[in-house]
Structure formats: C-alpha cells, structure tokens
Write an enzyme that holds these catalytic residues in place. Structure first.
Site, mmCIF file in Angstrom:
data_model
loop_
_atom_site.group_PDB
_atom_site.id
_atom_site.type_symbol
_atom_site.label_atom_id
_atom_site.label_comp_id
_atom_site.label_asym_id
_atom_site.label_seq_id
_atom_site.Cartn_x
_atom_site.Cartn_y
_atom_site.Cartn_z
ATOM 1 N N GLN A 248 0.778 -1.242 0.000
ATOM 2 C CA GLN A 248 0.000 0.000 0.000
ATOM 3 C C GLN A 248 0.812 1.297 0.000
ATOM 4 O O GLN A 248 0.477 2.238 -0.732
ATOM 5 C CB GLN A 248 -0.950 0.023 1.216
ATOM 6 C CG GLN A 248 -1.846 1.242 1.225
ATOM 7 C CD GLN A 248 -2.772 1.352 2.416
ATOM 8 O OE1 GLN A 248 -3.362 2.389 2.649
ATOM 9 N NE2 GLN A 248 -2.927 0.298 3.180
ATOM 10 N N ASP B 282 0.692 3.779 5.991
ATOM 11 C CA ASP B 282 0.958 3.427 4.591
ATOM 12 C C ASP B 282 0.651 4.584 3.642
ATOM 13 O O ASP B 282 1.546 5.151 3.018
ATOM 14 C CB ASP B 282 0.090 2.228 4.180
ATOM 15 C CG ASP B 282 0.685 0.913 4.666
ATOM 16 O OD1 ASP B 282 1.904 0.864 4.877
ATOM 17 O OD2 ASP B 282 -0.062 -0.054 4.823
ATOM 18 N N GLU C 59 1.399 -1.199 8.261
ATOM 19 C CA GLU C 59 0.586 -0.079 8.721
ATOM 20 C C GLU C 59 0.507 0.064 10.251
ATOM 21 O O GLU C 59 0.870 1.083 10.824
ATOM 22 C CB GLU C 59 -0.829 -0.235 8.143
ATOM 23 C CG GLU C 59 -1.865 0.738 8.675
ATOM 24 C CD GLU C 59 -1.620 2.172 8.231
ATOM 25 O OE1 GLU C 59 -1.348 2.372 7.048
ATOM 26 O OE2 GLU C 59 -1.710 3.076 9.072
HETATM 27 N N1 COA Z 1 12.048 -10.167 -9.238
HETATM 28 C C1 COA Z 1 12.739 -10.943 -8.389
HETATM 29 N N2 COA Z 1 12.696 -10.803 -7.052
HETATM 30 C C2 COA Z 1 11.896 -9.824 -6.574
HETATM 31 C C3 COA Z 1 11.162 -8.968 -7.391
HETATM 32 C C4 COA Z 1 11.252 -9.174 -8.801
HETATM 33 N N3 COA Z 1 10.581 -8.425 -9.659
HETATM 34 N N4 COA Z 1 10.475 -8.102 -6.609
HETATM 35 C C5 COA Z 1 10.773 -8.414 -5.336
HETATM 36 N N5 COA Z 1 11.638 -9.462 -5.318
HETATM 37 C C6 COA Z 1 12.215 -10.087 -4.139
HETATM 38 C C7 COA Z 1 13.185 -9.179 -3.457
HETATM 39 O O1 COA Z 1 14.421 -9.142 -4.159
HETATM 40 C C8 COA Z 1 13.288 -9.831 -2.084
HETATM 41 O O2 COA Z 1 14.208 -10.904 -2.148
HETATM 42 P P1 COA Z 1 15.394 -11.077 -1.053
HETATM 43 O O3 COA Z 1 14.739 -10.998 0.287
HETATM 44 O O4 COA Z 1 15.916 -12.423 -1.395
HETATM 45 O O5 COA Z 1 16.357 -9.986 -1.253
HETATM 46 C C9 COA Z 1 11.906 -10.466 -1.883
HETATM 47 O O6 COA Z 1 11.232 -10.334 -3.154
HETATM 48 C C10 COA Z 1 11.065 -9.879 -0.791
HETATM 49 O O7 COA Z 1 11.015 -8.457 -0.829
HETATM 50 P P2 COA Z 1 10.425 -7.634 0.434
HETATM 51 O O8 COA Z 1 10.241 -6.219 0.036
HETATM 52 O O9 COA Z 1 11.282 -7.840 1.633
HETATM 53 O O10 COA Z 1 8.968 -8.269 0.592
HETATM 54 P P3 COA Z 1 8.280 -8.963 1.857
HETATM 55 O O11 COA Z 1 6.985 -9.481 1.363
HETATM 56 O O12 COA Z 1 9.205 -9.953 2.504
HETATM 57 O O13 COA Z 1 8.041 -7.775 2.892
HETATM 58 C C11 COA Z 1 7.211 -5.594 3.495
HETATM 59 C C12 COA Z 1 6.990 -6.875 2.688
HETATM 60 C C13 COA Z 1 6.133 -4.604 3.124
HETATM 61 C C14 COA Z 1 7.130 -5.898 5.005
HETATM 62 C C15 COA Z 1 8.613 -5.021 3.182
HETATM 63 O O14 COA Z 1 8.705 -4.841 1.805
HETATM 64 C C16 COA Z 1 8.905 -3.716 3.892
HETATM 65 O O15 COA Z 1 9.226 -3.674 5.079
HETATM 66 N N6 COA Z 1 8.843 -2.605 3.164
HETATM 67 C C17 COA Z 1 9.178 -1.284 3.656
HETATM 68 C C18 COA Z 1 8.097 -0.716 4.542
HETATM 69 C C19 COA Z 1 6.774 -0.683 3.879
HETATM 70 O O16 COA Z 1 6.585 -0.083 2.832
HETATM 71 N N7 COA Z 1 5.792 -1.289 4.561
HETATM 72 C C20 COA Z 1 4.384 -1.118 4.232
HETATM 73 C C21 COA Z 1 3.945 -1.849 3.095
HETATM 74 S S1 COA Z 1 2.288 -1.355 2.769
#
Ligand code: COA
Length: 425
Positions: free
Chosen positions: A17, A168, A139
């Site tokens: 989000q 968010d 969030e």
């Molecule tokens: N191709 C290949 N790999 C991809 C990709 C793509 N197009 N897009 C994402 N990935 C991979 C990433 O490289 C990552 O791999 P790694 O951990 O091996 O390096 C993996 O997907 C996970 O990415 P991540 O962003 O950590 O996702 P998550 O589902 O584990 O966590 C959140 C989700 C939201 C908790 C996290 O992204 C986060 O803390 N974000 C910042 C704060 C935020 O915005 N939070 C609110 C969200 S509404």
C-alpha cells in the site's frame, strides 16, 4: 489539456500500500508509471482480500490506477539487463522493499546513480537509521511506533489504531511530495538524489500536535483534555484523549436521533468560543451566556462533561443531518459521522471526482477514491489498474526500443514469465 508531470517516467518497484499510494498519485498527475512485478506473482495484494475468485482484488485495483505493468525477474541475468535499461530510461525509481532488498538485487544507490545520474531514487522504509532500521513494517506497526496509537482511544482503554491508513498511505503522500521536490531541484542541478521517508517519521509528523502536548505537559495539566475537568491527574506522557478536540476548542462526538440502532447516528460538535452565545440559544440555555460558570472558556473547562451532556440532549432530538443544517446556519463547527456507505453514495463526492466508478475487464464496475488533490490545469482521470504483465512487450518495445528478436530472446531467458511447470512422466 496537458498534465503536471507529463514526460516524467517512473520505475515503480512498489508493492502493498505505502509505495503504490505514492506512484498512483504521480500517475494521476500525468507521470508514466511502469510497475515492475514478479513474473507469475505480481504485487501480493492482487491476490489478497479477494472478493471475486481469480480477479485482481479491490486492494490492488484501488491502489494501482493509471499504471502500466511489466513482469520482470530481477534476479535473472537477462532480467538485470532489462532493469538496467529501465533505469537508464526513467526519471524516478520508487521502491518500498524491505531493508537491503535493492542492494541484494545488485542495484545499490551508487550503481543506479552511476547508470543514470539524473535518476531520483525514492524509498519508503519502516524506520530511519537506528536500532530498528532492519525491521519490516506494516501499517499498524507504524501507527504504534509513530505515536498515533498511544494517543488514540480512551484513557481507560487500550491504545487504538485508526481506520485511516496514516502509516501506509500517509507515508506514500510524504514520499510523493519528496519526489516532486527532488524533480524540481533537478531542473536546476541536473542531478538525481535519494528521497527517503520512514513510516515511523511520517506518522510522527501527522501526530505532531501530540508532541506539542507532551512538552506542554511539563508546564501543567492539559486543560482542554476531558480528564482535566474530571479531576484525574496526568501522568508523564500524553494520555489518550478519546474524542476530545486536538485544538484549543473543546469538542466531542454526540448522539443524534436514531443512535440506538444506527452505529453512525452521531455528530462531532465543537464548542468554539466565538459562537458560544449562539450555541446557548440553539440548545435552549440562554442563561449560560452570562452565567459566570459558563460564559467564558476557562470556566467551562471544568464543566465540559455537564455542558456536552446538555448539548447532547439537544442533538438527540435531531438527526445528524438536521443538526448539521441548524448549526451551520450559525457557523457552529460540527460534522456528521459519515459511514462508508453514505460516502459511497454521496453525489457531491461523485461530482467532484473524489469517488469514481471504474470499469475493469475482469471484475466489472467498482468504486474507487479518485485524486483528492485537484489541480485546475491538470485534471486527473482515473484509469483502471493494469493486469499482471499487461504491458510487458509494449514497454520492451516502445520504452526500451528492443527489437522483436531481442524481445523473443528475453522471453526465452525466463526473465519475463513464471517458470514453466514440467509435466511428470
Ligand atoms: N524479481 C525478483 N525478485 C523480486 C522482485 C522481482 N521483480 N520483486 C521483489 N523481489 C524479491 C526481493 O528481491 C526480495 O528478495 P530477497 O529478500 O531475497 O532480497 C523479496 O522479493 C522480498 O522483498 P520484500 O520487500 O522484503 O517483501 P516482503 O513481502 O518480505 O516484505 C514488506 C513486505 C512490506 C514488510 C517489506 O517490503 C517492507 O518492510 N517494506 C518497507 C516498509 C513498507 O513499505 N511497509 C508497508 C507496506 S504497505
């Protein structure tokens, strides 16, 4: 009519989000937003809270209007080549990956900056530098760690999170402003820069008045808080204030006609000092205009429960809309508690484009919130969200200028499509 951000191309690595809120706003202002999604999976919200089977969820569609979608495995070598080409062709990269993800992908800031010195790299993380910088955040975590939850709710109840997604969507808004500022600075410097917003910081910014109160507390009780009038001592941290108004004018949520059966038959009522005499007349207490216990705001502070109980006797005789009509005539600040059903049906919100009906090829018509920021020379048209990978080939050809042969080669590498399942013998 042209659009404010026409010609700005966004490489959108956002998901869930917070980040999508930001890039959707940029798209509404006319930026070309290219959403990069994992092949076969896409933004996780496509499949979350689905109301119809195998159809992009409202969660996804309502946060990803006006964007194009390309699927790309950025861990595949050919995928990295495509990503490199996208970085060279875009103005802004926006991401809200978990901490360190972009680095692990092989695209730290230094590399992106070397590839495209004009590129702005905008990131949302849960926390800024410090003990929690490596934590993933959602969030409610942001609401709790940013000072909102500790100050929301009633004094004798649990801390509360709010329905408004200030962690968010609030952080997405902050990031959008940072990006636009960086784009403006780039017109003078020619250089990109990093823009970062931590969700904790964004929430704290929105809870700014509570940090104000924290410091006032050192100099005595917070007299506009109900607990002052109730004679309950303050602790050393800002307490939860129920529905007390955050400004200096006491306010409460009061019952209206029908409250027994309608959970939203309530009105927010503010006893603003300049209209106090009119309030007294409306509720039938003209004597309070001159009575020393009620005439001046300081005297009223210790009697707020009694005063609001009396006002509520009056509001309970009116529907929230009747009360609003009567009070508005006298400029008495108030607002009905509007349900989501009422907002969805509100014709003025439809007319202003704040609530819009969007048609989607898989789900049909649905309601969404349009751009709440109205630019007179850059009107926003809300277009449906893209299907997963809907624009992959279009982007490879039109944006990156790849030939048919190159596109076929990239497809063959597996960088654009989910791994094929091999049938068991
Ligand atoms: N191709 C290949 N790999 C991809 C990709 C793509 N197009 N897009 C994402 N990935 C991979 C990433 O490289 C990552 O791999 P790694 O951990 O091996 O390096 C993996 O997907 C996970 O990415 P991540 O962003 O950590 O996702 P998550 O589902 O584990 O966590 C959140 C989700 C939201 C908790 C996290 O992204 C986060 O803390 N974000 C910042 C704060 C935020 O915005 N939070 C609110 C969200 S509404």
């Amino acid at each position: 009519m042209t659009k404010a951000l026409k010609g700005v191309r966004i490489l959108d690595f956002t998901h869930v989000q917070s980040g999508p809120t930001c890039t959707q706003l940029l798209a509404w202002f006319g930026a070309d937003v290219i959403k990069v999604e994992r092949p076969g999976v896409g933004d996780i919200t496509r499949g979350q809270l689905q109301d119809k089977p195998n159809v992009d969820s409202l969660y996804f569609t309502m946060l990803n209007h006006n964007k194009r979608s390309i699927t790309l495995d950025t861990k595949n070598p050919k995928g990295k080549e495509v990503l490199t080409a996208l970085i060279k062709s875009c103005d802004v990269l926006v991401e809200n990956f978990g901490p360190g993800v972009l680095d692990r992908m092989g695209f730290p800031w230094e590399k992106i900056h070397a590839l495209n010195p004009k590129m702005i790299v905008a990131s949302i993380k849960g926390f800024g530098p410090g003990p929690y910088e490596d934590c993933k955040v959602y969030e409610n975590v942001a609401q709790c760690t940013g000072g909102s939850a500790s100050t929301t709710g009633f004094r004798d109840g649990l801390p509360l999170v709010t329905g408004a997604q200030i962690g968010d969507s609030g952080t997405g808004l902050h990031l959008g402003l940072g990006i636009v500022a960086a784009l403006y600075q780039r017109t003078m410097t020619g250089q990109g820069q990093r823009v970062t917003v931590a969700m904790q910081d964004g929430v704290l910014n929105l809870a700014r008045v509570k940090l104000r109160d924290q410091q006032r507390l050192a100099h005595g009780p917070l007299k506009e808080y109900s607990q002052f009038g109730e004679g309950i001592p303050f602790g050393d941290a800002v307490p939860r204030a129920g529905n007390d108004s955050g400004g200096g004018q006491p306010g409460r949520i009061l019952k209206c006609k029908g409250w027994e059966t309608d959970p939203n038959a309530y009105l927010y009522f503010i006893t603003q000092a300049p209209v106090w005499e009119k309030i007294c007349d409306v509720i039938g207490e003209p004597g309070w205009k001159t009575h020393p216990d009620y005439a001046k705001p300081p005297a009223r502070l210790t009697r707020l429960n009694e005063i609001f109980a009396r006002i509520e006797q009056w509001t309970m005789t009116k529907t929230k809309f009747e009360a609003m009509d009567i009070l508005n005539k006298d400029d008495i600040p108030c607002g009905p508690i509007l349900s989501m059903k009422e907002l969805a049906e509100d014709q003025s919100l439809r007319a202003s484009g704040t609530v819009v009906e969007v048609d989607h090829p898989q789900r049909g018509k649905y309601l969404s919130v349009g751009n709440p920021i109205k630019l007179s020379d850059s009107p926003s048209e809300v277009l449906r969200s893209p299907l997963l990978g809907e624009h992959t080939d279009e982007i490879l050809r039109q944006v990156l200028g790849f030939s048919d042969h190159q596109v076929a080669e990239i497809h063959d590498s597996g960088a654009l499509d989910p791994p094929r399942k091999v049938a068991a013998e």
